[in-house]
Design a protein around this motif. Structure first.
Motif, PDB file in Angstrom:
ATOM      1  N   SER A  72     -10.835   4.016   7.175  1.00 29.60           N
ATOM      2  CA  SER A  72      -9.703   4.448   6.350  1.00 29.60           C
ATOM      3  C   SER A  72      -9.776   3.852   4.947  1.00 29.60           C
ATOM      4  CB  SER A  72      -8.389   4.030   7.010  1.00 29.60           C
ATOM      5  OG  SER A  72      -8.272   4.585   8.287  1.00 29.60           O
ATOM      6  N   LYS A  73      -9.182   4.547   4.007  1.00 30.73           N
ATOM      7  CA  LYS A  73      -9.161   4.055   2.639  1.00 30.73           C
ATOM      8  C   LYS A  73      -8.230   2.855   2.511  1.00 30.73           C
ATOM      9  CE  LYS A  73     -10.148   8.526   0.484  1.00 30.73           C
ATOM     10  NZ  LYS A  73      -9.664   9.566  -0.473  1.00 30.73           N
ATOM     11  N   ASP A  74      -8.578   1.959   1.619  1.00 24.66           N
ATOM     12  CA  ASP A  74      -7.759   0.770   1.370  1.00 24.66           C
ATOM     13  C   ASP A  74      -6.467   1.181   0.676  1.00 24.66           C
ATOM     14  OD1 ASP A  74      -6.885  -1.768   1.160  1.00 24.66           O
ATOM     15  OD2 ASP A  74      -8.357  -2.427  -0.329  1.00 24.66           O
ATOM     16  N   SER A  75      -5.349   0.713   1.191  1.00 26.07           N
ATOM     17  CA  SER A  75      -4.059   1.042   0.576  1.00 26.07           C
ATOM     18  C   SER A  75      -3.054  -0.050   0.878  1.00 26.07           C
ATOM     19  CB  SER A  75      -3.533   2.398   1.088  1.00 26.07           C
ATOM     20  OG  SER A  75      -3.349   2.351   2.482  1.00 26.07           O
ATOM     21  N   LEU A  76      -2.080  -0.198   0.005  1.00 25.00           N
ATOM     22  CA  LEU A  76      -1.054  -1.208   0.186  1.00 25.00           C
ATOM     23  C   LEU A  76      -0.027  -0.719   1.206  1.00 25.00           C
ATOM     24  CD1 LEU A  76       0.266  -3.896  -0.682  1.00 25.00           C
ATOM     25  CD2 LEU A  76       1.491  -2.617  -2.448  1.00 25.00           C
ATOM     26  N   TYR A  77       0.202  -1.516   2.238  1.00 23.90           N
ATOM     27  CA  TYR A  77       1.165  -1.122   3.267  1.00 23.90           C
ATOM     28  C   TYR A  77       2.572  -1.539   2.864  1.00 23.90           C
ATOM     29  CZ  TYR A  77       3.526  -0.612   7.737  1.00 23.90           C
ATOM     30  OH  TYR A  77       4.390  -0.237   8.723  1.00 23.90           O
ATOM     31  N   VAL A  78       3.490  -0.586   2.918  1.00 21.83           N
ATOM     32  CA  VAL A  78       4.901  -0.863   2.657  1.00 21.83           C
ATOM     33  C   VAL A  78       5.683  -0.455   3.896  1.00 21.83           C
ATOM     34  CG1 VAL A  78       6.896  -0.345   1.212  1.00 21.83           C
ATOM     35  CG2 VAL A  78       4.604  -0.453   0.187  1.00 21.83           C
ATOM     36  N   LEU A  79       6.444  -1.376   4.456  1.00 23.09           N
ATOM     37  CA  LEU A  79       7.208  -1.085   5.672  1.00 23.09           C
ATOM     38  C   LEU A  79       8.229   0.001   5.372  1.00 23.09           C
ATOM     39  CD1 LEU A  79       7.721  -1.904   8.621  1.00 23.09           C
ATOM     40  CD2 LEU A  79       9.463  -3.493   7.787  1.00 23.09           C
ATOM     41  N   PRO A  80       8.104   1.190   5.993  1.00 25.87           N
ATOM     42  CA  PRO A  80       9.035   2.284   5.704  1.00 25.87           C
ATOM     43  C   PRO A  80      10.408   2.040   6.305  1.00 25.87           C
ATOM     44  CG  PRO A  80       7.559   2.893   7.477  1.00 25.87           C
ATOM     45  CD  PRO A  80       7.082   1.563   6.970  1.00 25.87           C
ATOM     46  N   GLU A  81      11.394   2.645   5.706  1.00 24.82           N
ATOM     47  CA  GLU A  81      12.760   2.502   6.219  1.00 24.82           C
ATOM     48  C   GLU A  81      12.903   3.179   7.573  1.00 24.82           C
ATOM     49  OE1 GLU A  81      17.349   3.738   4.960  1.00 24.82           O
ATOM     50  OE2 GLU A  81      15.697   3.931   3.535  1.00 24.82           O
ATOM     51  N   LYS A  82      12.230   4.304   7.745  1.00 25.83           N
ATOM     52  CA  LYS A  82      12.310   5.037   9.001  1.00 25.83           C
ATOM     53  C   LYS A  82      11.228   4.569   9.970  1.00 25.83           C
ATOM     54  CE  LYS A  82      14.112   9.276   6.882  1.00 25.83           C
ATOM     55  NZ  LYS A  82      13.883  10.733   6.704  1.00 25.83           N
ATOM     56  N   TYR A  83      11.521   4.675  11.270  1.00 27.67           N
ATOM     57  CA  TYR A  83      10.549   4.313  12.286  1.00 27.67           C
ATOM     58  C   TYR A  83       9.483   5.398  12.419  1.00 27.67           C
ATOM     59  CZ  TYR A  83      13.553   0.527  13.979  1.00 27.67           C
ATOM     60  OH  TYR A  83      14.281  -0.615  14.081  1.00 27.67           O
ATOM     61  N   SER A  84       8.282   4.983  12.725  1.00 30.69           N
ATOM     62  CA  SER A  84       7.215   5.930  13.021  1.00 30.69           C
ATOM     63  C   SER A  84       7.480   6.535  14.398  1.00 30.69           C
ATOM     64  CB  SER A  84       5.868   5.206  13.027  1.00 30.69           C
ATOM     65  OG  SER A  84       4.875   6.004  13.624  1.00 30.69           O
TER      66      SER A  84
END
Length: 383
Positions: A72-84
């Motif tokens: 996978s491509k490198d990307s900054l993870y941001v905890l989303p407000e909604k659940y996966s």
């Protein structure tokens, strides 16, 4: 020296757990040779990343170089407000493993080397590492598709129980997220799964409530036997009691959370070969009805960590097949018994034959009142 390369793959939920694990990885530079890695882990999902963290914390492997491969491509993870809509159920054994690598506290709060000595396949169900090994892989597809979504209840309550109900087409389960939301995992026939995804949000909510609360036609003979057996338990002071809790009505589905995925079974005849080992879904795949798939993978990690530690301590090559066979033997003994139990439950509950319906009903009722047996089942599922 512990050297690691990893690209973050965002997906409480799998993405959040994986991000926490990634933050627990560390890289220490040194002057050692960079011509080879001692261990190559293919697959940077939860299992592969946790394995990298676990091996990195193993003092007996402190002098080994480890490479984690992730496409996978490198990307900054941001905890989303909604659940996966992809939620995992972690047992106490998994929690212990994550605590060991300092990852649990974060959860609670919120490719190539010139020479390789050991390659570990954590690259999932369609493992290229397993295919390259050429091992026999027993597998089949279920006539079931998993539908997932994030659901909101009509009221807040102490939402700490995972619910599961068996329907004629497969099990429907609710996994707690917080006091007002749960994650849905509904296993049903492919045609029905497609229809569920085409419904409006309001229609989907109605369908879920009906599936949870609908009263289906019962077998009168089975009902009479169960009533008699329950009376016997009460006379024997073994009744489980009437203090039962039920989930409140569902009023909303999180926008965009609905999805579906195919379900299947798979098991590699061999987990290891000279210089190669399989971990997690690369080695085994089960129906999600018991929520044990990812926990089997975390159990693999704990076992392999101990085995590789012993190999390093004794001065042996990490790819020594004799040590790897110890890992294979221990994990196959545990995994196969768990997988057989899950497969047995799936097949028993798929049948409407009166003897099997009576057997499963009496069996669950008996286990519910026999605490030693209940604890034994729970303990096995927690390791």
């Amino acid at each position: 020296m512990f050297t690691l390369k990893h690209l973050i793959k965002p997906p409480l939920t799998k993405g959040f757990v994986q991000n926490v694990l990634t933050r627990c990885l560390f890289s220490q530079k040194g002057s050692g040779s960079k011509k080879y890695y001692d261990i190559i882990i293919a697959g940077g999902g939860m299992i592969g990343t946790t394995l990298a963290c676990t091996l990195g914390k193993n003092t007996r492997l402190s002098g080994k170089r480890i490479l984690l491969l992730e496409s996978s491509k490198d990307s900054l993870y941001v905890l989303p407000e909604k659940y996966s809509n992809r939620v995992v159920s972690l047992n106490p054994g998994t929690k212990k493993s994550l605590t060991k690598i300092d990852a649990w506290k974060h959860i609670n709060e919120a490719r190539f080397a010139t020479v390789k000595r050991l390659q570990i396949g954590c690259d999932g169900v369609n493992s290229q590492v397993r295919n390259a090994m050429g091992v026999h892989y027993l597998n089949w597809k279920y006539d079931n598709t998993g539908v997932v979504a994030t659901l909101t209840f009509s009221e807040e309550f102490d939402n700490c129980i995972a619910w599961q109900r068996w329907l004629p087409t497969g099990p429907i389960a609710l996994l707690p997220l917080n006091n007002s939301q749960s994650s849905l995992v509904w296993s049903t026939i492919p045609a029905d799964a497609k229809k569920l995804l085409q419904l409006t949000n309001e229609q989907f909510v109605d369908a879920v409530n009906e599936a949870i609360w609908k009263v289906f036609k019962h077998n009168s003979y089975v009902d009479q036997v169960l009533k008699t057996f329950d009376g016997f338990l009460r006379v024997s002071n073994c009744s489980p009691g009437l203090n039962r809790r039920y989930p409140p009505k569902i009023v909303c589905v999180e926008e965009g959370s609905r999805n579906m995925f195919p379900l299947g079974f798979g098991h590699a005849a061999s987990y290891v070969a000279k210089g190669v080992a399989l971990v997690g879904d690369a080695a085994h795949r089960v129906h999600p009805l018991a929520g044990q798939g990812v926990n089997l993978g975390f159990g693999d990690i704990t076992c392999l960590d101990n085995v590789l530690g012993e190999a390093a301590y004794s001065g042996s090559c990490l790819g020594n097949v004799n040590y790897l066979k110890v890992y294979e033997t221990k994990r196959q003994r545990h995994n196969m018994s768990m997988m057989a139990g899950i497969e047995g439950l799936y097949r028993i509950y798929r049948s409407d034959l009166t003897p099997l319906v009576l057997l499963r009903s009496l069996g669950l009722q008996t286990i519910d009142v026999l605490n030693p047996v209940k604890k034994m089942v729970i303990n096995h599922a927690s390791t």
